[in-house]
Motif scaffolding. Sequence first.
Motif, mmCIF file in Angstrom:
data_model
loop_
_atom_site.group_PDB
_atom_site.id
_atom_site.type_symbol
_atom_site.label_atom_id
_atom_site.label_comp_id
_atom_site.label_asym_id
_atom_site.label_seq_id
_atom_site.Cartn_x
_atom_site.Cartn_y
_atom_site.Cartn_z
ATOM 1 N N PHE A 106 0.834 -1.208 0.000
ATOM 2 C CA PHE A 106 0.000 0.000 0.000
ATOM 3 C C PHE A 106 0.864 1.250 0.000
ATOM 4 O O PHE A 106 0.660 2.157 -0.821
ATOM 5 N N TYR A 107 1.817 1.326 0.920
ATOM 6 C CA TYR A 107 2.632 2.540 1.016
ATOM 7 C C TYR A 107 3.634 2.639 -0.131
ATOM 8 O O TYR A 107 3.966 3.750 -0.568
ATOM 9 N N ALA A 108 4.104 1.518 -0.640
ATOM 10 C CA ALA A 108 4.998 1.565 -1.800
ATOM 11 C C ALA A 108 4.250 2.098 -3.018
ATOM 12 O O ALA A 108 4.792 2.903 -3.791
ATOM 13 N N ASN A 109 3.013 1.652 -3.202
ATOM 14 C CA ASN A 109 2.206 2.189 -4.299
ATOM 15 C C ASN A 109 1.933 3.672 -4.112
ATOM 16 O O ASN A 109 2.036 4.465 -5.054
ATOM 17 N N LEU A 110 1.595 4.045 -2.890
ATOM 18 C CA LEU A 110 1.264 5.436 -2.602
ATOM 19 C C LEU A 110 2.435 6.363 -2.920
ATOM 20 O O LEU A 110 2.306 7.323 -3.700
ATOM 21 N N HIS A 111 3.601 6.055 -2.346
ATOM 22 C CA HIS A 111 4.740 6.953 -2.519
ATOM 23 C C HIS A 111 5.423 6.752 -3.867
ATOM 24 O O HIS A 111 6.033 7.688 -4.401
ATOM 25 N N GLY A 112 5.322 5.556 -4.424
ATOM 26 C CA GLY A 112 5.812 5.362 -5.782
ATOM 27 C C GLY A 112 4.992 6.170 -6.778
ATOM 28 O O GLY A 112 5.546 6.799 -7.688
ATOM 29 N N SER A 113 3.672 6.185 -6.610
ATOM 30 C CA SER A 113 2.816 6.977 -7.493
ATOM 31 C C SER A 113 3.149 8.459 -7.387
ATOM 32 O O SER A 113 3.193 9.177 -8.392
ATOM 33 N N ILE A 114 3.377 8.924 -6.166
ATOM 34 C CA ILE A 114 3.724 10.331 -5.974
ATOM 35 C C ILE A 114 5.010 10.682 -6.720
ATOM 36 O O ILE A 114 5.086 11.699 -7.427
ATOM 37 N N LEU A 115 6.024 9.836 -6.595
ATOM 38 C CA LEU A 115 7.299 10.129 -7.235
ATOM 39 C C LEU A 115 7.221 10.004 -8.751
ATOM 40 O O LEU A 115 7.819 10.811 -9.479
ATOM 41 N N PHE A 116 6.498 9.014 -9.264
ATOM 42 C CA PHE A 116 6.385 8.879 -10.716
ATOM 43 C C PHE A 116 5.558 10.017 -11.312
ATOM 44 O O PHE A 116 5.855 10.492 -12.410
ATOM 45 N N LEU A 117 4.529 10.471 -10.612
ATOM 46 C CA LEU A 117 3.791 11.645 -11.068
ATOM 47 C C LEU A 117 4.673 12.889 -11.060
ATOM 48 O O LEU A 117 4.571 13.750 -11.946
ATOM 49 N N THR A 118 5.544 12.967 -10.064
ATOM 50 C CA THR A 118 6.485 14.091 -10.021
ATOM 51 C C THR A 118 7.463 14.017 -11.185
ATOM 52 O O THR A 118 7.792 15.041 -11.802
ATOM 53 N N CYS A 119 7.925 12.817 -11.508
ATOM 54 C CA CYS A 119 8.820 12.647 -12.662
ATOM 55 C C CYS A 119 8.133 13.050 -13.958
ATOM 56 O O CYS A 119 8.735 13.719 -14.821
ATOM 57 N N ILE A 120 6.880 12.639 -14.127
ATOM 58 C CA ILE A 120 6.121 13.009 -15.323
ATOM 59 C C ILE A 120 5.968 14.522 -15.406
ATOM 60 O O ILE A 120 6.116 15.126 -16.483
ATOM 61 N N SER A 121 5.684 15.154 -14.270
ATOM 62 C CA SER A 121 5.524 16.603 -14.256
ATOM 63 C C SER A 121 6.830 17.307 -14.592
ATOM 64 O O SER A 121 6.845 18.292 -15.342
ATOM 65 N N PHE A 122 7.932 16.818 -14.049
ATOM 66 C CA PHE A 122 9.230 17.430 -14.323
ATOM 67 C C PHE A 122 9.605 17.251 -15.794
ATOM 68 O O PHE A 122 10.162 18.159 -16.423
ATOM 69 N N GLN A 123 9.281 16.082 -16.346
ATOM 70 C CA GLN A 123 9.544 15.845 -17.764
ATOM 71 C C GLN A 123 8.739 16.809 -18.629
ATOM 72 O O GLN A 123 9.242 17.339 -19.629
ATOM 73 N N ARG A 124 7.492 17.029 -18.269
ATOM 74 C CA ARG A 124 6.661 17.968 -19.016
ATOM 75 C C ARG A 124 7.205 19.385 -18.888
ATOM 76 O O ARG A 124 7.200 20.167 -19.847
ATOM 77 N N TYR A 125 7.671 19.731 -17.693
ATOM 78 C CA TYR A 125 8.262 21.059 -17.480
ATOM 79 C C TYR A 125 9.497 21.252 -18.360
ATOM 80 O O TYR A 125 9.662 22.297 -19.006
ATOM 81 N N LEU A 126 10.368 20.247 -18.422
ATOM 82 C CA LEU A 126 11.562 20.354 -19.254
ATOM 83 C C LEU A 126 11.195 20.482 -20.730
ATOM 84 O O LEU A 126 11.808 21.269 -21.464
ATOM 85 N N GLY A 127 10.202 19.716 -21.159
ATOM 86 C CA GLY A 127 9.826 19.740 -22.569
ATOM 87 C C GLY A 127 9.269 21.074 -23.012
ATOM 88 O O GLY A 127 9.412 21.449 -24.184
ATOM 89 N N ILE A 128 8.625 21.807 -22.090
ATOM 90 C CA ILE A 128 8.035 23.092 -22.448
ATOM 91 C C ILE A 128 8.984 24.253 -22.164
ATOM 92 O O ILE A 128 9.144 25.161 -22.988
ATOM 93 N N CYS A 129 9.631 24.228 -21.019
ATOM 94 C CA CYS A 129 10.445 25.383 -20.604
ATOM 95 C C CYS A 129 11.896 25.292 -21.077
ATOM 96 O O CYS A 129 12.554 26.326 -21.227
ATOM 97 N N HIS A 130 12.417 24.072 -21.293
ATOM 98 C CA HIS A 130 13.817 23.920 -21.724
ATOM 99 C C HIS A 130 13.903 22.869 -22.833
ATOM 100 O O HIS A 130 14.648 21.893 -22.703
#
Length: 328
Positions: A106-130
């Motif tokens: 349960f907690y691995a899914n919870l915090h893994g999802s948080i980190l992978f969503l953060t990675c996706i967001s950072f990737q989107r940020y790089l693709g648009i801003c840099h």
Amino acid sequence: MEWDNGTIQTQGSPPTTCIYREDFKRLLLPPVYSVVLVAGLPLNLCVIAQICTSRRALTRTAVYTLNLALADLLYACSLPLLIYNYAQGDHWPFGDLACRLVRFLFYANLHGSILFLTCISFQRYLGICHPLAPWHKRGGRRAAWLVCGAVWLVVTAQCLPTAIFAATGIQRNRTVCYDLSPPALAARYMPYGMALTVIGFLLPFAALLACYCCLARRLCRQDGPAGPVAQERRGKAARMAVVVAAAFAISFLPFHITKTAYLAVRSTSGVSCPVLETFAAAYKGTRPFASANSVLDPILFYFTLHKFRRRPHELMQKLTAKWQRQGG
């Protein structure tokens, strides 16, 4: 699951002999977990299958999405045990090892999802801003896989203590699977639980907000590149921002707020049983929201990633043709 169904109270310590009225768990959790299982299992399998069958066009965002779906799939596989447990009124007949594994997943899914969503967001940020930065263009999918490997290691290290604190015990002449910790370890669990919230939720959430603040500023500027391709990229980034914000608002934020409040209250001296029961009910009532993340992820990303929206029936046609060839 809950240590507070009946334990011992000592002088000057938080009350731990509280008998909670938690019939709502039998009414709420089995149906919700059943929906998450029935919907989350096939949805995440479809996401994994679709990404794997289109591996030639695999992007960095798709790599992160694939690992996110794997985390959700692992959690969905553990739900049958929890459904039986709560349907039987907190009776856990599956042994101590299975109890620890389910809590860890349960907690691995919870915090893994948080980190992978953060990675996706950072990737989107790089693709648009840099988009033209050399440090962004180098690496490609290999760098994304390395990041995913690091995320799994971090999540395992973060959540491994949950498997250590979780355990089975006897309450009301039945075996239960403690969620946070047994009563004797409540004080020791408190600093770990708070650290997990800060490191596993608040820091990624702050990084995600910073990414999207910069991204929103860039999208609102009028001096960016024009044309349909640029507009499509901006639209995709905007949709992704809304999706991730919705995932955090629905699944993660209520759970961590109520969990933090409950940890603080149950570790405070002089708190009455009704107050403890109220905070415990609020915390346990938000667990379905955190579990619903396993269903929200594939649904939301289906509407935000063009790859998932484009002719999904093609995957079923490929699988059907393969089965027909094997059967012939």
